[in-house]
Structure formats: structure tokens, C-alpha cells
Design a protein around this motif. Structure first.
Motif, PDB file in Angstrom:
ATOM      1  N   LYS A   1      40.447  35.849   8.788  1.00 41.47           N
ATOM      2  CA  LYS A   1      40.534  36.311  10.167  1.00 41.47           C
ATOM      3  C   LYS A   1      41.122  37.724  10.205  1.00 41.47           C
ATOM      4  O   LYS A   1      42.145  38.002   9.593  1.00 41.47           O
TER       5      LYS A   1
ATOM      6  N   TRP B   1      42.484  41.060  12.545  1.00 42.24           N
ATOM      7  CA  TRP B   1      43.059  41.333  13.850  1.00 42.24           C
ATOM      8  C   TRP B   1      41.979  41.904  14.756  1.00 42.24           C
ATOM      9  O   TRP B   1      40.953  42.393  14.301  1.00 42.24           O
ATOM     10  N   ARG B   2      42.217  41.791  16.039  1.00 49.02           N
ATOM     11  CA  ARG B   2      41.272  42.335  17.017  1.00 49.02           C
ATOM     12  C   ARG B   2      41.797  43.661  17.542  1.00 49.02           C
ATOM     13  O   ARG B   2      42.997  43.924  17.493  1.00 49.02           O
TER      14      ARG B   2
ATOM     15  N   ASP C   1      44.716  43.552  19.721  1.00 50.72           N
ATOM     16  CA  ASP C   1      46.018  43.261  19.126  1.00 50.72           C
ATOM     17  C   ASP C   1      46.850  44.521  18.913  1.00 50.72           C
ATOM     18  O   ASP C   1      48.059  44.434  18.674  1.00 50.72           O
TER      19      ASP C   1
ATOM     20  N   TYR D   1      52.337  49.705  13.092  1.00 46.98           N
ATOM     21  CA  TYR D   1      52.064  48.498  12.318  1.00 46.98           C
ATOM     22  C   TYR D   1      51.906  48.814  10.836  1.00 46.98           C
ATOM     23  O   TYR D   1      51.570  49.927  10.451  1.00 46.98           O
TER      24      TYR D   1
ATOM     25  N   VAL E   1      47.397  40.674   6.907  1.00 50.60           N
ATOM     26  CA  VAL E   1      48.009  40.226   8.153  1.00 50.60           C
ATOM     27  C   VAL E   1      48.658  41.435   8.820  1.00 50.60           C
ATOM     28  O   VAL E   1      49.458  42.143   8.197  1.00 50.60           O
ATOM     29  N   LEU E   2      48.302  41.665  10.067  1.00 51.56           N
ATOM     30  CA  LEU E   2      48.868  42.746  10.856  1.00 51.56           C
ATOM     31  C   LEU E   2      50.321  42.420  11.159  1.00 51.56           C
ATOM     32  O   LEU E   2      50.639  41.299  11.554  1.00 51.56           O
TER      33      LEU E   2
END
Length: 114
Positions: free
Chosen positions: A2, A4-5, A8, A15, A30-31
Motif C-alpha cells: 500500500k 500513501w495517497r 496524506d 515527512y 511507510v510515510l
């Protein structure tokens, strides 16, 4: 895996990415907001702050080419967005003894089927 969008990403926040290797050999990005505490673990690597423009585009290859890990190392991304450390990539390219690869935690990534 998955991703991030775009939604997000808050333009007022900064980040980094956590590069996580699971016991299943799966590797993911992972963000992580820069204010989040960095967990010290053998299966997690962190990038320096990633420009929001690159995060919005979601181009992991571009991120890997322009952002270092906080330990000063580099990482690479294969065509299926699986990350590989600089040490792993160097050994892979020199492939003198493939059975002695320096995989993170001794676990080869779970690469996509051919």
C-alpha cells in the motif's frame, strides 16, 4: 504494498520514509511525519526528509536517487518498488558468491515472480 495517497501529504508538514522489512521478507515504504519518534530496530531504515513534491508524485525511484538514508547510505528501488540497500546492491552487482549475499537481517527480499 500500500502506498500513501496524495491526500496524506500536508503541505505544512515534513515527512520521511521508513523502509521496513518484515519477517515474511516483504519490504515496504511507510510515510512518517518528521515529528514521529524513530524506532531503533534492525528491520527499519529511515530516509532523511523527503521533499513533498516527490511524495505527491509517489515516484520511489526519484526519491531513492535524491534522498539519503539517515545513516548516510543510499537505497535503490526495483521496477516493482522493492527497496534494496546500497550494500545489497553492490554485492548483487558484484555477485561473486550469490549464496553469501549481505541481505538485511539475513533475509532476501521477496522479489516479484518472473
Amino acid at each position: 504494498m500500500k502506498m500513501w495517497r496524495r491526500s496524506d501529504i500536508d503541505e505544512n508538514q515534513r515527512y520521511r520514509l521508513a523502509l521496513i522489512q518484515h519477517e515474511s521478507r516483504a519490504r515496504e515504504f511507510v510515510l512518517q511525519n518528521e515529528s514521529m519518534e524513530l524506532v531503533s530496530a534492525k528491520n527499519i531504515l529511515y530516509t532523511e526528509i523527503v521533499p513533498n513534491e516527490l511524495l505527491i508524485k509517489g515516484n520511489l525511484e526519484a526519491i531513492s536517487k535524491s534522498v539519503f538514508l539517515i545513516n548516510g547510505g543510499r537505497f535503490y528501488v526495483d521496477p516493482h518498488n522493492i527497496w534494496i540497500t546500497e550494500i545489497e546492491m553492490e554485492a548483487w552487482l558484484n555477485d561473486d558468491e550469490p549464496e553469501i549475499m549481505p541481505w538485511l537481517n539475513g533475509l532476501a527480499p521477496r522479489f516479484a515472480e518472473k
